[in-house]
Motif scaffolding. Structure first.
Motif, PDB file in Angstrom:
ATOM      1  N   ALA A   1      44.854  31.607  35.171  1.00  0.00           N
ATOM      2  CA  ALA A   1      44.343  30.855  34.016  1.00  0.00           C
ATOM      3  C   ALA A   1      44.598  31.604  32.715  1.00  0.00           C
ATOM      4  CB  ALA A   1      42.855  30.597  34.200  1.00  0.00           C
ATOM      5  N   ALA A   2      44.377  32.916  32.733  1.00  0.00           N
ATOM      6  CA  ALA A   2      44.550  33.704  31.513  1.00  0.00           C
ATOM      7  C   ALA A   2      46.002  33.748  31.065  1.00  0.00           C
ATOM      8  CB  ALA A   2      44.024  35.122  31.736  1.00  0.00           C
ATOM      9  N   ARG A   3      46.917  33.741  32.031  1.00  0.00           N
ATOM     10  CA  ARG A   3      48.326  33.894  31.685  1.00  0.00           C
ATOM     11  C   ARG A   3      49.052  32.564  31.511  1.00  0.00           C
ATOM     12  NH1 ARG A   3      51.262  38.997  34.115  1.00  0.00           N
ATOM     13  NH2 ARG A   3      52.223  38.685  32.072  1.00  0.00           N
ATOM     14  N   THR A   4      48.342  31.453  31.724  1.00  0.00           N
ATOM     15  CA  THR A   4      48.959  30.142  31.491  1.00  0.00           C
ATOM     16  C   THR A   4      48.160  29.315  30.495  1.00  0.00           C
ATOM     17  OG1 THR A   4      47.789  29.154  33.387  1.00  0.00           O
ATOM     18  CG2 THR A   4      49.975  30.090  33.807  1.00  0.00           C
ATOM     19  N   LYS A   5      47.267  29.947  29.742  1.00  0.00           N
ATOM     20  CA  LYS A   5      46.358  29.200  28.871  1.00  0.00           C
ATOM     21  C   LYS A   5      47.092  28.422  27.793  1.00  0.00           C
ATOM     22  CE  LYS A   5      43.999  32.800  27.718  1.00  0.00           C
ATOM     23  NZ  LYS A   5      42.995  33.711  27.091  1.00  0.00           N
ATOM     24  N   ARG A   6      48.305  28.838  27.443  1.00  0.00           N
ATOM     25  CA  ARG A   6      49.057  28.126  26.405  1.00  0.00           C
ATOM     26  C   ARG A   6      50.064  27.137  26.978  1.00  0.00           C
ATOM     27  NH1 ARG A   6      48.447  33.397  24.537  1.00  0.00           N
ATOM     28  NH2 ARG A   6      47.325  33.546  22.546  1.00  0.00           N
TER      29      ARG A   6
ATOM     30  N   GLU B   1      33.841  28.846  33.276  1.00  0.00           N
ATOM     31  CA  GLU B   1      33.708  28.177  31.987  1.00  0.00           C
ATOM     32  C   GLU B   1      34.667  28.806  30.965  1.00  0.00           C
ATOM     33  OE1 GLU B   1      29.669  28.413  30.793  1.00  0.00           O
ATOM     34  OE2 GLU B   1      28.957  26.955  32.285  1.00  0.00           O
ATOM     35  N   GLY B   2      35.334  27.960  30.224  1.00  0.00           N
ATOM     36  CA  GLY B   2      36.286  28.446  29.235  1.00  0.00           C
ATOM     37  C   GLY B   2      37.700  28.573  29.759  1.00  0.00           C
ATOM     38  N   THR B   3      37.876  28.326  31.057  1.00  0.00           N
ATOM     39  CA  THR B   3      39.220  28.305  31.635  1.00  0.00           C
ATOM     40  C   THR B   3      39.589  26.857  31.949  1.00  0.00           C
ATOM     41  OG1 THR B   3      38.576  28.441  33.978  1.00  0.00           O
ATOM     42  CG2 THR B   3      38.676  30.509  32.735  1.00  0.00           C
ATOM     43  N   ARG B   4      40.824  26.665  32.351  1.00  0.00           N
ATOM     44  CA  ARG B   4      41.261  25.318  32.742  1.00  0.00           C
ATOM     45  C   ARG B   4      41.238  25.141  34.255  1.00  0.00           C
ATOM     46  NH1 ARG B   4      46.208  24.128  31.982  1.00  0.00           N
ATOM     47  NH2 ARG B   4      46.996  26.266  31.810  1.00  0.00           N
ATOM     48  N   ILE B   5      40.506  25.997  34.938  1.00  0.00           N
ATOM     49  CA  ILE B   5      40.470  25.939  36.406  1.00  0.00           C
ATOM     50  C   ILE B   5      39.519  24.841  36.843  1.00  0.00           C
ATOM     51  CG2 ILE B   5      39.928  27.205  38.512  1.00  0.00           C
ATOM     52  CD1 ILE B   5      40.464  29.790  36.913  1.00  0.00           C
TER      53      ILE B   5
ATOM     54  N   LYS C   1      39.499  37.562  32.222  1.00  0.00           N
ATOM     55  CA  LYS C   1      39.760  36.297  31.538  1.00  0.00           C
ATOM     56  C   LYS C   1      40.439  36.535  30.192  1.00  0.00           C
ATOM     57  CE  LYS C   1      36.246  33.394  31.546  1.00  0.00           C
ATOM     58  NZ  LYS C   1      34.832  32.932  31.535  1.00  0.00           N
ATOM     59  N   LYS C   2      40.147  37.702  29.584  1.00  0.00           N
ATOM     60  CA  LYS C   2      40.695  38.013  28.271  1.00  0.00           C
ATOM     61  C   LYS C   2      41.891  38.955  28.357  1.00  0.00           C
ATOM     62  CE  LYS C   2      36.105  37.613  26.237  1.00  0.00           C
ATOM     63  NZ  LYS C   2      35.031  38.316  25.492  1.00  0.00           N
TER      64      LYS C   2
ATOM     65  N   THR D   1      45.755  42.514  45.039  1.00  0.00           N
ATOM     66  CA  THR D   1      46.643  41.479  45.591  1.00  0.00           C
ATOM     67  C   THR D   1      46.463  40.172  44.826  1.00  0.00           C
ATOM     68  OG1 THR D   1      45.053  40.777  47.322  1.00  0.00           O
ATOM     69  CG2 THR D   1      46.645  42.507  47.901  1.00  0.00           C
ATOM     70  N   GLY D   2      45.211  39.887  44.413  1.00  0.00           N
ATOM     71  CA  GLY D   2      44.981  38.675  43.626  1.00  0.00           C
ATOM     72  C   GLY D   2      45.672  38.738  42.285  1.00  0.00           C
ATOM     73  N   VAL D   3      45.578  39.882  41.599  1.00  0.00           N
ATOM     74  CA  VAL D   3      46.279  40.061  40.322  1.00  0.00           C
ATOM     75  C   VAL D   3      47.779  39.886  40.516  1.00  0.00           C
ATOM     76  CG1 VAL D   3      46.899  41.738  38.554  1.00  0.00           C
ATOM     77  CG2 VAL D   3      44.529  41.525  39.266  1.00  0.00           C
ATOM     78  N   HIS D   4      48.308  40.509  41.565  1.00  0.00           N
ATOM     79  CA  HIS D   4      49.758  40.467  41.782  1.00  0.00           C
ATOM     80  C   HIS D   4      50.228  39.045  42.089  1.00  0.00           C
ATOM     81  CE1 HIS D   4      53.638  42.361  42.691  1.00  0.00           C
ATOM     82  NE2 HIS D   4      53.753  41.437  43.622  1.00  0.00           N
ATOM     83  N   ALA D   5      49.484  38.321  42.917  1.00  0.00           N
ATOM     84  CA  ALA D   5      49.878  36.946  43.239  1.00  0.00           C
ATOM     85  C   ALA D   5      49.868  36.075  41.995  1.00  0.00           C
ATOM     86  CB  ALA D   5      48.941  36.367  44.295  1.00  0.00           C
ATOM     87  N   GLY D   6      48.808  36.198  41.178  1.00  0.00           N
ATOM     88  CA  GLY D   6      48.754  35.404  39.955  1.00  0.00           C
ATOM     89  C   GLY D   6      49.888  35.734  39.010  1.00  0.00           C
ATOM     90  N   THR D   7      50.145  37.021  38.829  1.00  0.00           N
ATOM     91  CA  THR D   7      51.228  37.455  37.942  1.00  0.00           C
ATOM     92  C   THR D   7      52.585  36.999  38.478  1.00  0.00           C
ATOM     93  OG1 THR D   7      49.929  39.397  37.302  1.00  0.00           O
ATOM     94  CG2 THR D   7      52.292  39.465  36.857  1.00  0.00           C
ATOM     95  N   SER D   8      52.760  37.052  39.790  1.00  0.00           N
ATOM     96  CA  SER D   8      54.049  36.670  40.387  1.00  0.00           C
ATOM     97  C   SER D   8      54.330  35.184  40.229  1.00  0.00           C
ATOM     98  CB  SER D   8      54.053  37.046  41.873  1.00  0.00           C
ATOM     99  OG  SER D   8      53.970  38.444  42.037  1.00  0.00           O
ATOM    100  N   ILE D   9      53.299  34.365  40.380  1.00  0.00           N
ATOM    101  CA  ILE D   9      53.497  32.921  40.199  1.00  0.00           C
ATOM    102  C   ILE D   9      53.891  32.625  38.758  1.00  0.00           C
ATOM    103  CG2 ILE D   9      52.308  30.694  40.166  1.00  0.00           C
ATOM    104  CD1 ILE D   9      50.733  31.642  42.622  1.00  0.00           C
ATOM    105  N   VAL D  10      53.278  33.314  37.808  1.00  0.00           N
ATOM    106  CA  VAL D  10      53.645  33.121  36.404  1.00  0.00           C
ATOM    107  C   VAL D  10      55.087  33.552  36.165  1.00  0.00           C
ATOM    108  CG1 VAL D  10      53.155  33.842  34.030  1.00  0.00           C
ATOM    109  CG2 VAL D  10      51.273  33.322  35.592  1.00  0.00           C
ATOM    110  N   ARG D  11      55.501  34.642  36.800  1.00  0.00           N
ATOM    111  CA  ARG D  11      56.902  35.064  36.672  1.00  0.00           C
ATOM    112  C   ARG D  11      57.831  33.967  37.190  1.00  0.00           C
ATOM    113  NH1 ARG D  11      58.418  40.158  35.533  1.00  0.00           N
ATOM    114  NH2 ARG D  11      60.354  39.886  36.718  1.00  0.00           N
ATOM    115  N   GLU D  12      57.481  33.361  38.318  1.00  0.00           N
ATOM    116  CA  GLU D  12      58.311  32.281  38.853  1.00  0.00           C
ATOM    117  C   GLU D  12      58.347  31.089  37.908  1.00  0.00           C
ATOM    118  OE1 GLU D  12      58.585  32.189  43.482  1.00  0.00           O
ATOM    119  OE2 GLU D  12      56.453  32.205  42.959  1.00  0.00           O
TER     120      GLU D  12
END
Length: 381
Positions: A21-26, A66-70, A363-364, A287-298
């Motif tokens: 959510a934090a890395r796709t907010k825009r 709250e405050g995310t788009r999840i 989140k930030k 592992t959660g951070v890495h998975a989220g970051t990897s999906i954004v990279r894709e």
């Protein structure tokens, strides 16, 4: 539109969802859905406190989001296929990328009677159920002398000094620690009045006793903390799993059967140079951070990077006023350095036992603030 679904709202799943959510907010071409069986976030690192009767904060997943788009969906995951997830056998959710973070529970199937007669620390409700019975008990047997067993035995013994607490297991408590830390841990258990029986084989759990090879330990309550098992959903979905049912991943944490499925936390069989990682908050959240970051990279047309992780410490609570911290090498072999007493209590509370503020920071600060990088790009917690 890319539909991302995260299954499981534990440490690893929440970290993955918030990172995404934090890395796709825009972006307006991404949706994120988090599915969890309950709206309550279970602080599994603190369930030994709940089991002893301490009232902890009632943390709610929707409030954190709250405050995310999840989008949060409460329900049990009952089926998975190549493009959809079934919830409560009633409705389906489509996905393009899936993060599988359904975690693990105590493996009560390994010994006869454990499933029927032993309490567990799978959920806050399980821990509260045990706590409600302590006032009418004389003897509590804790089966499993690993870190969870040690923490809950110490917690119960400290809060209920009139109870007889017996800790049973194959290995001696603190076996993975260095000599100094192990000795301190064992001395603390003795000071609290915990009877330690190591080197024993548990063969059966009865309503009023634990049967060992050649002897029986009578107990009013039995708590099972020995071993874990994962959900069979991954295997039923046709994903490649190991002998324990965990999803076998490639170096980027993707299922080797389906590259659109990332496995994190206890649900993943993640190979590192030193062997398979084992499930802890310390390894699960990276592992959660890495998975989220990897999906954004894709999403950005890039290839995900290899996941590398090294352990930093073994933190163990010994009641509310005592603890021991064993610092370790990346492969979890002990270093000479350790902390004990109040310094260890402060360290554990600051570093290991408060994921909720860490989620808020994440989140930030999606790529920093919670995790550090060791030389060579290895995650630590």
């Amino acid at each position: 539109m890319t539909r991302i679904v995260v299954l499981g709202g534990g440490y690893a799943g929440m970290t993955a969802a918030i990172t995404l959510a934090a890395r796709t907010k825009r972006r307006d071409d991404v949706t994120i859905t988090l599915v969890n069986a309950t709206a309550r976030f279970t602080e599994r690192l603190r369930l030994h406190q709940t089991a002893a009767g301490e009232q902890l904060a009632d943390l709610r997943i929707p409030e954190l989001l709250e405050g995310t788009r999840i989008e949060f969906v409460q329900g049990w995951v009952t089926g998975i296929d190549a493009h959809t997830v079934r919830v409560d056998d009633e409705h389906t959710i489509g996905y393009d990328k899936l993060v599988y973070a359904l975690g693990s529970v105590a493996d009560t199937a390994t010994v006869p009677g454990a499933d029927d007669h032993a309490y567990t620390l799978n959920t806050a409700q399980d821990a509260e159920l045990l706590a409600g019975r302590l006032t009418n008990a004389n003897t509590v047997a804790v089966c499993g002398s690993g870190l969870t067993g040690v923490e809950v035995a110490a917690e119960i013994a400290e809060r209920h000094p009139d109870l007889h607490v017996v800790l049973l297991g194959r290995q001696e408590p603190g076996a993975q620690m260095g000599p100094k830390a192990k000795a301190y841990l064992q001395e603390s258990l003795a000071r609290l009045g915990v009877e330690v029986r190591s080197g024993v084989e548990i063969v059966k759990i009865r309503p009023d006793a634990v049967e060992l090879t050649g002897e029986t330990v009578e107990a009013d309550l039995v708590l099972w903390t020995s071993g874990v098992r994962v959900s069979p959903l991954a295997a039923k979905a046709g994903l490649e799993v190991d002998g324990h049912g965990r999803i076998v991943t490639d170096p980027q944490l993707r299922s080797i059967s389906n590259p659109n499925v990332y496995a994190v936390g206890d649900s993943a069989a993640v190979q590192q140079a030193y062997g398979l990682m084992h499930g802890t908050c310390q390894s699960g959240m990276p592992t959660g951070v890495h998975a989220g970051t990897s999906i954004v990279r894709e999403l950005n047309g890039k290839q995900p990077k290899r996941f590398r992780f090294g352990y930093l410490h073994i933190p163990v609570s010994l009641g509310r006023a005592d603890a021991v911290i064993q610092f370790v090498r990346p492969d979890e072999t002990p270093k000479r350095l350790s902390l004990t007493g109040r310094r260890a209590v402060w360290y554990k509370e600051t570093v290991s036992s408060a994921p909720w503020p860490s989620f808020q920071r994440l989140k930030k600060m999606p790529a920093a603030g919670l995790f550090a990088w060791r030389r060579g790009g290895r995650y630590t917690r």
